[in-house]
Design a protein around this motif. Structure first.
Motif, short mmCIF file in Angstrom:
data_model
loop_
_atom_site.label_atom_id
_atom_site.label_comp_id
_atom_site.label_asym_id
_atom_site.label_seq_id
_atom_site.Cartn_x
_atom_site.Cartn_y
_atom_site.Cartn_z
N PRO A 70 36.49 30.03 35.74
CA PRO A 70 35.22 30.81 35.73
C PRO A 70 34.28 30.89 36.94
CG PRO A 70 35.50 29.23 33.95
CD PRO A 70 36.41 28.96 34.76
N LEU A 71 34.61 29.67 38.01
CA LEU A 71 33.92 29.72 39.15
C LEU A 71 34.19 30.86 39.91
CD1 LEU A 71 33.49 26.00 39.89
CD2 LEU A 71 31.83 27.70 39.15
N ALA A 72 35.56 31.16 39.62
CA ALA A 72 36.36 32.26 40.62
C ALA A 72 35.38 33.72 40.73
CB ALA A 72 37.63 32.41 40.43
N VAL A 73 34.85 33.88 39.43
CA VAL A 73 34.13 35.07 39.40
C VAL A 73 32.76 35.18 39.31
CG1 VAL A 73 36.33 36.19 38.05
CG2 VAL A 73 34.54 34.86 36.76
N ALA A 74 32.30 33.64 39.65
CA ALA A 74 30.72 33.56 39.80
C ALA A 74 30.09 34.00 41.34
CB ALA A 74 30.43 32.03 39.58
N SER A 75 29.12 34.44 41.42
CA SER A 75 28.58 34.86 42.47
C SER A 75 28.44 33.56 43.44
CB SER A 75 27.33 35.32 42.47
OG SER A 75 27.28 36.66 41.72
N LEU A 131 31.66 37.53 30.67
CA LEU A 131 33.10 36.55 30.76
C LEU A 131 33.60 36.04 29.43
CD1 LEU A 131 35.24 34.79 32.73
CD2 LEU A 131 33.15 33.25 32.95
N GLN A 132 34.80 36.17 29.30
CA GLN A 132 35.15 35.46 28.06
C GLN A 132 36.18 34.22 28.28
OE1 GLN A 132 38.16 38.44 26.35
NE2 GLN A 132 36.70 40.13 26.40
#
Length: 607
Positions: A70-75, A131-132
């Motif tokens: 999830p952090l990989a697609v966080a800003s 995000l899923q």
């Protein structure tokens, strides 16, 4: 006035995507760079409909742990920097942590990854910024990223996408540049299910050069110089194309700073100056060059897409690039292409000249050889350029041209350009060497020889300056006035004496005697503009070279003059010993080789 409010994360990411994601190739760039930063040795890129329908990038890198997905697609979430000190020592391709967040906000996004040593892979999906939860998936160690329906939720951006062929061409060009940056990584590219490119990992320099040839053309290796030079904490390596490999467009120029492809004005200016003496007007050099320096010495955080960099020691980098390339190109001599290729290290200047006079017993290399083709210039006082400019073109005196000894019996002693056998239409010299037939444009060749002699004479004699009867005051920018004050000593060495006449003014008191009659105002402004922008200027030297080139043109043997065999052989020997003799002063070739194989094909021999 509307009230101030915090923007929602989805809108923030879409704004960021507008800066970073210009077209499908921008997505490919971000994803492949992530793969390289993850230590991948194999990268596969699958494209459908030019990237509008699907972009899939697979790698065998380190992978991502399930709880970090999830952090990989966080800003602005990244593993590449953690402090300001890390930001000053950026060695990775990416570091902002905004690429995946930006891409996932304007496409249907899926990321599947398996960390090295992990038992299973996990997959997350993002659709419209939602995000899923991560779920198990099948995947070998490494990461796969799928980007579908790019800009589906931003119609205004999607309508600016070009035709499928155009968008794929941009992706293809991007992969070429990345393949040159990392020759040790295998790259594969397919479009609509069909393989397009396969670059196997290069394990040695020969394999790396084969990859360069695949990108820049099969003829490039034979028409390029290998360069590898280090000084002052900088190292420049790669391949620079000979002037004969120039192109009509600057589409074969690849310059990497610490593995990052950049477009930089300082670099472009240094390269352009290095080729100034040998490149035909309107042509562009081809090169693949790698500059390595301490990451502290370069700021890569100046452009959202990281296309530009800023050097902290801009003048040092400029001068290092110019001198390395200028001296490497200076070592090119007529006939050299037939010799085994060698690394052009600027520390070994003169090695090629020495080799051209090392053939045993075939001809004289004494004082007579040194005085050939002087064309009467030596009778003039070399420091008195004004008198030389005003004089009529020097007369060709064949008595200056010492005749070489007879050709050696052993072919191993044959010089690169061979021995003259005839003259064609009083324009071209025909010579025979071990490879076949050599054709020389005698005026162009002698023009280069005379030009280099005049430059050497100028360098050996202190430049004379002329005092202006009335000092000239010029209004310039404050930055240019400061540059005049800072570089006053260097300018005085070239005969241009400037003093600061105010915050935005300079006073010109002396100019080089060789440039008498030039537009002093425009000359000064050009010099100061270069100094203010690049920290150095070669405008004075370029103008003087233009005059010397004109003198060399008028003082060289003309087409239509009959030469004896000894004179033709003397010309060939001078060409072999003269820097940059493969091109005349205007960048035109001075010679060409027709091998026996080429001659056999012309006459259908052996068929």
């Amino acid at each position: 006035m509307p009230v101030i409010r915090v923007l929602p994360p989805e809108l923030i990411n879409q704004i960021a995507a507008g800066e970073v994601i210009e077209r499908p190739s921008s997505v490919v760039k971000e994803l492949v760079e992530n793969s390289l930063d993850a230590g991948a040795t194999r990268v596969e890129v699958d494209i459908e409909q030019g990237g509008a329908r699907l972009i899939r990038v697979r790698d065998d890198g380190g992978g991502i742990a399930p709880d970090e997905l999830p952090l990989a697609v966080a800003s602005h979430a990244t593993s590449k920097i953690g402090s300001f000190d890390d930001l000053e020592h950026v060695a990775s391709m990416g570091f902002r942590g905004e690429a995946l967040a930006s891409v996932s906000s304007v496409a249907r996004f899926a990321l599947t990854s398996r960390a090295r040593g992990a038992e299973a892979a996990f997959r997350i999906e993002v659709d419209g910024g939602k995000l899923q939860a991560a779920r198990p998936a099948q995947h070998p160690p490494g990461t796969s990223v799928e980007v579908r329906d790019l800009f589906y939720n931003v119609p205004a951006r999607r309508k600016f996408m070009r035709a499928e062929r155009t968008e794929f061409a941009h992706i293809d060009d991007l992969l070429k540049s990345l393949a040159l940056a990392r020759s040790g990584v295998e790259f594969r590219l397919s479009h609509n299910g069909k393989p397009v490119r396969v670059w196997k990992a290069a394990r040695d320099e020969q394999a790396a050069l084969a990859r360069v040839a695949d990108v820049l053309g099969e003829e490039f290796p034979e028409r390029s110089l290998r360069i590898d030079h280090a000084a002052a904490g900088l190292r420049l390596s790669g391949w620079v194309g000979l002037p004969t490999a120039s192109r009509g467009q600057p589409d074969s120029q690849f310059f990497y700073v610490n593995g990052r492809l950049v477009r930089d004005r300082v670099v472009a200016h240094a390269v352009r100056q290095a080729y100034a003496d040998v490149l035909f007007h309107g042509r562009h050099p081809a090169f693949v060059l790698y500059l390595e320096l301490d990451p502290v010495g370069v700021d890569v955080n100046v452009h959202p897409a990281k296309h530009e960099v800023r050097f902290r020691e801009q003048r040092l980098v400029h001068d290092f690039l110019f001198r390395s390339l200028h001296e490497a190109l200076a070592q090119t001599r007529a006939g050299q292409a037939m010799q085994p290729a060698a690394v052009a290290d600027t520390a070994s200047t003169g090695a090629i000249a020495a080799s051209s006079s090392s053939y045993g017993g075939g001809w004289s290399s004494g004082p007579a050889m040194q005085n050939r083709l002087s064309l009467g210039v030596r009778e003039q006082p070399l420091g008195d350029y004004a008198a030389l400019l005003g004089a009529s073109p020097p007369r060709v005196d064949s008595s200056d041209w010492a005749a070489p000894s007879m050709a050696p019996d052993s072919p191993d002693q044959a010089p690169p350009l061979g021995f003259a056998i005839a003259q064609l239409k009083s324009i071209y010299v025909l010579a025979e060497n071990e490879h076949g037939l050599v054709l020389v444009d005698m005026h162009a060749a002698h023009e280069r020889i005379t030009y280099e002699k005049l430059k050497a004479a100028r360098a050996a004699n202190h430049l004379r300056s002329q005092v202006l009867l009335v000092p000239l005051s010029l209004a310039v920018s404050a930055k240019e006035a400061a540059a005049a004050e800072e570089h006053a000593e260097a300018l005085a060495a070239w005969g241009l004496e400037l003093s600061r006449g105010g915050p935005s003014a300079v006073v010109v008191r002396r100019i080089p005697a060789l440039l008498e009659g030039a537009d002093v105002s425009q000359l000064t402004r050009d010099v100061l503009a270069e100094l203010a922008q690049h920290g150095s200027s070669r405008r004075l030297q370029e103008l003087e070279n233009e005059l010397l080139s004109t003198m060399a043109c008028h003082g060289s043997v003309r087409a239509g003059r009959r030469l004896s065999l000894p004179e033709m052989n003397a010309l060939l020997r001078e060409m072999e010993a003269t820097e940059r003799s493969a091109q005349c002063n205007h960048g035109r070739p001075t010679w060409t080789q027709l091998s026996l194989a080429e001659l056999d094909r012309l006459f259908l021999r052996g068929r």
